[in-house]
Write a protein that holds these residues in place. Structure first.
Motif, PDB file in Angstrom:
ATOM      1  N   ARG A  32       0.748  -1.178  -0.080  1.00 47.33           N
ATOM      2  CA  ARG A  32       0.149   0.090   0.164  1.00 47.33           C
ATOM      3  C   ARG A  32       0.846   1.054   0.177  1.00 47.33           C
ATOM      4  NH1 ARG A  32      -2.515  -3.318   3.851  1.00 47.33           N
ATOM      5  NH2 ARG A  32      -1.530  -1.970   5.628  1.00 47.33           N
ATOM      6  N   LYS A  33       1.879   1.173   0.500  1.00 48.02           N
ATOM      7  CA  LYS A  33       3.015   2.310   0.658  1.00 48.02           C
ATOM      8  C   LYS A  33       4.383   1.970   0.686  1.00 48.02           C
ATOM      9  CE  LYS A  33       3.362   6.587   2.920  1.00 48.02           C
ATOM     10  NZ  LYS A  33       2.740   7.631   4.172  1.00 48.02           N
ATOM     11  N   TYR A  34       5.409   2.557   0.229  1.00 51.43           N
ATOM     12  CA  TYR A  34       6.904   2.471  -0.113  1.00 51.43           C
ATOM     13  C   TYR A  34       7.437   3.480   0.765  1.00 51.43           C
ATOM     14  CZ  TYR A  34       5.238  -1.018  -3.539  1.00 51.43           C
ATOM     15  OH  TYR A  34       4.588  -2.176  -4.016  1.00 51.43           O
ATOM     16  N   MET A  35       8.560   3.037   1.449  1.00 54.71           N
ATOM     17  CA  MET A  35       9.419   3.908   2.277  1.00 54.71           C
ATOM     18  C   MET A  35       9.933   5.252   1.512  1.00 54.71           C
ATOM     19  SD  MET A  35       9.888   2.692   5.021  1.00 54.71           S
ATOM     20  CE  MET A  35      11.651   3.212   5.803  1.00 54.71           C
ATOM     21  N   TRP A  36      10.076   5.187   0.011  1.00 56.18           N
ATOM     22  CA  TRP A  36      10.452   6.395  -0.526  1.00 56.18           C
ATOM     23  C   TRP A  36       9.368   7.425  -0.820  1.00 56.18           C
ATOM     24  CZ3 TRP A  36      10.365   1.587  -2.952  1.00 56.18           C
ATOM     25  CH2 TRP A  36       9.588   1.283  -3.913  1.00 56.18           C
ATOM     26  N   THR A  77      18.473   7.716  -1.241  1.00 57.93           N
ATOM     27  CA  THR A  77      16.944   7.586  -1.493  1.00 57.93           C
ATOM     28  C   THR A  77      16.505   5.915  -1.273  1.00 57.93           C
ATOM     29  OG1 THR A  77      15.134   7.754  -2.727  1.00 57.93           O
ATOM     30  CG2 THR A  77      17.277   7.301  -3.876  1.00 57.93           C
ATOM     31  N   TYR A  78      15.431   5.810  -0.914  1.00 55.49           N
ATOM     32  CA  TYR A  78      14.946   4.283  -0.847  1.00 55.49           C
ATOM     33  C   TYR A  78      14.333   3.881  -2.165  1.00 55.49           C
ATOM     34  CZ  TYR A  78      15.409   4.132   4.286  1.00 55.49           C
ATOM     35  OH  TYR A  78      15.716   4.027   5.589  1.00 55.49           O
ATOM     36  N   ALA A  79      14.278   4.781  -3.029  1.00 56.29           N
ATOM     37  CA  ALA A  79      13.647   4.519  -4.329  1.00 56.29           C
ATOM     38  C   ALA A  79      14.492   3.589  -5.091  1.00 56.29           C
ATOM     39  CB  ALA A  79      13.512   5.640  -5.139  1.00 56.29           C
ATOM     40  N   ALA A 111      14.348  11.672   4.283  1.00 58.00           N
ATOM     41  CA  ALA A 111      15.391  12.841   4.831  1.00 58.00           C
ATOM     42  C   ALA A 111      15.941  12.028   6.161  1.00 58.00           C
ATOM     43  CB  ALA A 111      14.461  13.973   5.790  1.00 58.00           C
ATOM     44  N   GLY A 112      15.254  11.088   6.534  1.00 63.78           N
ATOM     45  CA  GLY A 112      16.172  10.426   7.729  1.00 63.78           C
ATOM     46  C   GLY A 112      17.293   9.556   7.021  1.00 63.78           C
ATOM     47  N   LEU A 113      17.219   9.003   5.869  1.00 64.52           N
ATOM     48  CA  LEU A 113      18.127   8.218   5.371  1.00 64.52           C
ATOM     49  C   LEU A 113      19.238   9.005   4.922  1.00 64.52           C
ATOM     50  CD1 LEU A 113      18.928   5.390   3.994  1.00 64.52           C
ATOM     51  CD2 LEU A 113      17.871   6.110   2.026  1.00 64.52           C
TER      52      LEU A 113
END
Length: 826
Positions: free
Chosen positions: A149-153, A172-174, A160-162
């Motif tokens: 339903r939702k992804y980290m990126w 980026t988590y992308a 911003a935390g990453l």
């Protein structure tokens, strides 16, 4: 984007030059293990191979032993050194410049020579490496297969935390696509190799993280390799499970937080996720006086489990550092960050019944109907164990390799729990007591534990490979949490030992090594020899090799490891190797001289003549430590005249049945003294642990070697026990009564060495006195002791052309000292 590497960056390894090269290569091999794909999984080199392959020759070794073509490349990834003196150079495989996932090979060297190579090489031919599906289309297929339903990126705070965590504004988590070659596991563990797009997909709702591989032609997902390993439930301040513990932490605004500085690597930090699923929204636990009491934290919110996560991480770090000399999970001091009170679906009123390593941090749920909060010691160590595996073998999380990924984490869960109790005084303060061989026993509300390492069947796991309770379906990534029972039971047997009957009715007996030694073998197996696509069969080979490295070939450890694998249905029981047969060495006659005394450590033997050879290998073996200086004493017995004798002492340091390897001639010299002689030598630190043969040769001929039938003198063989060693490398010459190298042997008087050559002789012999002193008298006597008057001596040469064939005695004097030497006239 497809990764490109320059020719300079790649090791281009071509084909074998010729069948002659193959034949020469075969002569260098001691043992070769061929996998089910008909490719070598391990090659161990003999003395000839070690002599010809140097550590710098890694490319040559791989080219020759793996039969690489010009389309195959090996890229050096890293080189590591271990406590045994080995260096391990690891290579990743590429085909036409494209990385072959999970295919890697390592070159293991010691003392500058290659000992062995091991790994997984994929034989690829005629594979098209141009994709017909672009990166964007492939990513769409990957995301569709996850269906989150939702992804980290998609979370700005997490992104911003990453960036802050990585100190990289571009982090980026992308997912970013990478072209690789991977096996299509949908068609079985031996499915075809395909070109695929690889994406690291991190979903936040529901939580998951995996490497997704999409066929670059068909668009089908051919493999999912989970990064977050759901333990299906795995898993001290006044802690919930380990009593009142002393924790290293630090000051913070308002008091003290659960953040340790850098005394353990880059630090250990524990945070409160506040029953949410955001790491960036997590906060510190703060205590005003740094006295984290039960009255404060043993509350309805289970805040005391924060102490368990923190203590567990510290204990796990200490275990790896103190037992295995590993600096955090990556061996580079990585910070260990833990998040408790995590909930994948905040607000639903149901606690998260899991714990996981997400590739960066440790995450712990509070449990619900099945589990208590998942922060018990073995669960914490289990999750950090996944991080260790990721940084070492990188076992793919499916089928047999995935089962071993889980099994190794259970091994570390048991080992760290045992360590925390024995070394750190951890007590059991929860509802249930700690038990080394149960996994998750303290958190399980429904049954005795999640898994039993001592009795896997009792909790629905197999104790036998493809036997009772073995899982054959596709769920749980091919049964990774079920089929791990085989590795768990193997480790239990090696640790505790057991005699019994397996599922096939075959009796087995395994001698226990203790959990510490068993863990050292398991760690070397995982960190040095296993590759990401390992099977139980290859793990057997790897662990036996690890046991040999650590404890020696034929050791109790090798036997235990092998017999434990047989007990769980992987391979045969230990069979003692054929007895080493040493070459013959004997003096034909002891009528005039023999060895009458030998002493080394606890060995001291006086004897008369022993017919030219004495076998003393059954006598109690003296112990000689690797790296220590040793003194050996010996003397000659004479029937009459004390002739010049040539002494040699050999020790088969690498236990391969010959005395011709570098450094195995430990003493060499000559003397005409009947007194007790002394010589010192240093046992190389790389000598192989265990019993081996020592040979003394005393001969009247200087050319006598370790394998000779010679005229006059004697050979004696003994057993010595080498302790604290490993395997052979070079060794410097011994020290003989203070003289370095192969100096002349000295008894209780000055050196007395006379050189007579050639001997045997036909017409003339050259006589050279010590220090090139001038000979003032030279006489020749026959066997009856009668002087022979037909010889002449001039300018250092004795004319013996008039002598009849036979043996004579030369007496030579320089006016101060007299020397005797036997001469044979041909």
């Amino acid at each position: 984007m497809r990764k490109q590497y320059s020719a300079a960056a790649l090791l281009m390894l071509g084909t074998l030059a010729s069948t002659t090269a193959q034949a020469q290569d075969a002569m260098r091999i001691q043992n070769k293990i061929i996998g089910p794909d008909n490719q070598p999984e391990m090659v161990v080199f003999n003395a000839a191979g070690k002599a010809s392959y140097k550590a710098a020759d890694a490319a040559v070794v791989l080219r020759q032993e793996l039969g690489l073509t010009t389309e195959d490349q090996m890229l050096s990834v890293r080189t590591e050194a271990d406590q045994l003196g080995f260096t391990h150079q690891k290579f990743s495989q590429y085909y036409k410049g494209v990385k072959v996932e999970h295919a890697s090979y390592s070159v293991h060297a010691k003392g500058g020579a290659v000992e062995s190579i091991s790994g997984d090489f994929e034989k690829i031919t005629a594979l098209n490496t141009t994709p017909s599906l672009n990166e964007a289309a492939a990513l769409a297929q990957a995301l569709a297969s996850v269906g989150a339903r939702k992804y980290m990126w998609q979370n700005a705070a997490e992104e911003a935390g990453l960036k802050r965590q990585e100190n990289n504004a571009k982090a980026t988590y992308a997912p970013k696509g990478e072209l690789v070659i991977v096996r299509d596991t949908r068609r079985g563990e031996n499915g075809p190799m395909v070109l695929a797009w690889k994406f690291n997909v991190y979903a936040s709702q529901p939580i998951s993280r995996a490497n997704i591989y999409v066929d670059a032609r068909s668009g089908e997902v051919v493999l999912k390799d989970d990064i977050i390993k759901h333990a299906a439930a795995t898993g001290t301040f006044a802690t919930a499970y380990s009593g009142s513990r002393s924790l290293a932490n630090s000051t913070a605004t308002g008091g003290y937080s659960l953040r340790e500085g850098t005394t353990r690597g880059l630090g250990i930090e524990t945070y409160n996720a506040k029953k949410g699923n955001s790491y960036t929204a997590a906060v510190d636990f703060i205590d005003a006086d740094n006295n984290w009491t039960a009255a404060e934290y043993n509350n309805a919110n289970f805040d005391n489990v924060a102490g368990d996560a923190h203590f567990g991480a510290q204990a796990t770090y200490d275990y790896w550092k103190n037992v295995h000399a590993r600096n955090s999970y990556d061996n580079a001091g990585a910070k260990i960050k833990s998040y408790v009170h995590f909930d994948d679906t905040p607000g639903d009123g149901v606690g998260y019944e899991n714990a996981f390593w997400n590739g960066t941090v440790m995450t712990y749920g509070d449990g619900a109907t099945r589990f208590r909060p998942l922060t018990s010691m073995d669960v914490v160590a289990h999750e950090i164990g996944h991080a260790v595996c990721e940084k070492t073998a990188g076992l793919v999380y499916s089928n047999e390799s995935g089962a071993m990924n889980e099994g190794f984490s259970d091994i570390w869960g048991a080992a760290v729990e045992a360590y925390s109790v024995a070394s750190l005084g951890a007590v059991s303060s929860g509802v249930k007591a700690k038990s080394t061989w149960l996994i998750g026993e303290e958190i399980d509300k429904v049954q005795v534990a999640l898994r039993s390492m001592s009795d896997p069947n009792s909790l629905n796991q197999p104790a036998y490979y493809k036997g009772l309770k073995w899982y054959t379906g596709t769920g749980d990534n091919g049964g990774v949490h079920t089929n791990s029972g085989v590795l768990n039971y193997w480790f239990y047997l090696v640790s505790a030992g057991k005699t019994g009957t397996d599922e096939k009715g075959v009796a087995y007996s395994v001698a226990g090594l203790g959990i510490t030694n068993a863990a050292k073998i398991a760690y070397r197996t995982e960190s040095v020899y296993l590759t990401s696509s390992a099977t139980y069969a290859s793990a057997r080979t790897a662990s036996i090799t690890a046991a040999k490295d650590l404890f020696g070939a034929g050791s109790a450890a090798e036997q235990s490891v092998t017999n434990a694998w047989a007990a769980v249905g992987v391979g045969a029981k230990y069979t003692p190797p054929a007895a080493i047969v040493y070459c013959a060495s004997k003096g034909t006659s002891v009528a005039y001289e023999w060895i009458d005394y030998v002493k080394l450590g606890t060995l001291a033997r006086t004897s008369a003549a022993d017919a030219g050879y004495y076998n003393g290998t059954a006598l109690a073996a003296p112990s000689i430590g690797a790296g220590t200086s040793q003194t050996i004493n010996f003397s000659a017995g004479y029937a009459g005249t004390a002739y010049t004798e040539y002494w040699e002492v050999y020790i088969d340091y690498n236990q391969n049945g010959v005395f011709t390897d570098a450094g195995e001639l430990v003493v060499s010299g000559s003397s005409a003294s009947a007194a007790t002689l002394a010589a010192t030598f240093t046992v190389p630190t790389t000598a192989k642990t265990g019993n081996t043969r020592m040979r003394l040769v005393m001969s009247d001929a200087s050319a006598t070697t370790s394998c000779n039938s010679y005229n006059y003198g004697e050979t004696e063989d003994y057993t010595v026990n080498i302790t604290g060693g490993a395997a052979i490398a070079g060794v410097s010459g011994g020290t003989i009564n203070g003289l370095t190298g192969n100096a002349s042997l000295i008894g209780n008087e000055a050196a007395r060495t006379l050189e007579v050559y050639p001997n045997p002789a036909t017409d003339a012999v050259r006589i050279v006195l010590p220090g090139n002193a001038e000979a003032t008298m030279v006489t020749v006597t026959d066997l009856r002791g009668a002087r022979v008057s037909t010889t002449t001596f001039s300018n250092g040469t004795l004319n013996v052309s008039s002598l009849a064939r036979g043996m004579y005695t030369l007496t030579v004097s320089d006016g101060q000292k007299t020397f005797h030497q036997r001469l044979v006239k041909q």
